[in-house]
Write a protein that holds these residues in place. Sequence first.
Motif, PDB file in Angstrom:
ATOM      1  N   VAL A   1       8.781  43.325  63.463  1.00  0.00           N
ATOM      2  CA  VAL A   1       8.915  42.158  64.186  1.00  0.00           C
ATOM      3  C   VAL A   1       7.805  41.947  65.364  1.00  0.00           C
TER       4      VAL A   1
ATOM      5  N   ASP B   1       6.297  41.120  68.592  1.00  0.00           N
ATOM      6  CA  ASP B   1       6.549  40.106  69.594  1.00  0.00           C
ATOM      7  C   ASP B   1       7.498  39.233  68.971  1.00  0.00           C
ATOM      8  N   VAL B   2       8.593  38.876  69.620  1.00  0.00           N
ATOM      9  CA  VAL B   2       9.524  38.078  68.989  1.00  0.00           C
ATOM     10  C   VAL B   2       8.892  36.605  68.714  1.00  0.00           C
ATOM     11  N   LYS B   3       8.392  36.177  70.030  1.00  0.00           N
ATOM     12  CA  LYS B   3       7.944  34.576  69.963  1.00  0.00           C
ATOM     13  C   LYS B   3       7.077  34.614  68.953  1.00  0.00           C
TER      14      LYS B   3
ATOM     15  N   CYS C   1       6.647  36.224  66.217  1.00  0.00           N
ATOM     16  CA  CYS C   1       7.258  36.282  64.780  1.00  0.00           C
ATOM     17  C   CYS C   1       7.961  35.076  64.230  1.00  0.00           C
TER      18      CYS C   1
ATOM     19  N   ASN D   1       2.626  37.052  60.266  1.00  0.00           N
ATOM     20  CA  ASN D   1       2.961  37.583  61.556  1.00  0.00           C
ATOM     21  C   ASN D   1       2.000  38.776  61.906  1.00  0.00           C
TER      22      ASN D   1
END
Length: 310
Positions: free
Chosen positions: A18, A20-22, A24, A91
């Motif tokens: 994943v 960094d969530v943002k 991703c 991503n």
Amino acid sequence: SIKMAAESSTFSIGLFEVGDVKSCLYSWFCTSCALADSRNALDGSNFCFNVFCLHAIPYRWLVRSAYNIGDTTIGIEDLLTFCFCPCCATNQLYQTTKLRGNPSSDGGALYNTQIMHPISYWPSNDERFLYSVCCSCCAIGDLASTAYGMPWWMGCCFMNLPMARNTIRYQYRLKTTTDWSELREECIFPSLVFYCLGLCAQVTHTPIDILGKCFFKGVIITHLHEEITARNITNNNTNGTVKRYLMTNSLPSASVSYPTYASASMTREQNTDYETEIMNPVQVEMMMHQQPSSVLSRGDGYATIPVHEK
């Protein structure tokens, strides 16, 4: 002055990580924008151009080439990755390029200052022109392979003409042939040409659109081939075979002046015997036909000519 990332053998995150969530979420729900942003981080290219013209499969290969990630000889990995895991691959590319940025200390949009050879709308290389007209995909594969070592099949099958021209310009630090932005010159203008040809075909009930598109592609591809041939100096690895990396050629070797310009290796600073006049590359080419021995190459695409002895 080649600047390579220290961790040059792998991506910054794994394919199924994943990170960094943002980032991703951005890559998953707006894939084309994330890819465009990714290339903008790599070389400063136009975001809108990348949205419309960037193809994911060859772009992943170009990123691996730029950061020297894995074996770029065959390219099957890039094809399979984007065929089966496009969002994960996006991503991975987005977070890698955002973290590492431009791999070259003297490449990217700001360094595209070299002047391209003027386009001839009836190319002198008839064989190359006919080849480009009859099989533009094959010719694009040749361009990509010669310019930055991309596998021929990948350039042939997945590289569109605007992307090929754009990435070749960035490889050799060339600016656009007009004052237009790359979006207007390499995306909007060809699209308008093809649209107008389509309208003409509908009005005249002839295949003029097919003939016109083939001719247009042939002119652009032949022009690119001549440009690459004139500037084909690239990185060499230790055993002497050519090993090209996107965006990592140092400026002196990437920004190669045309062979016809280099009638002497003297620079302007070394030219102490004459007062000189600076000429741009177009003027140089004209001068070479008139007084070849008079042109003193500065090695940067420009040159000087003697005005009179001091």
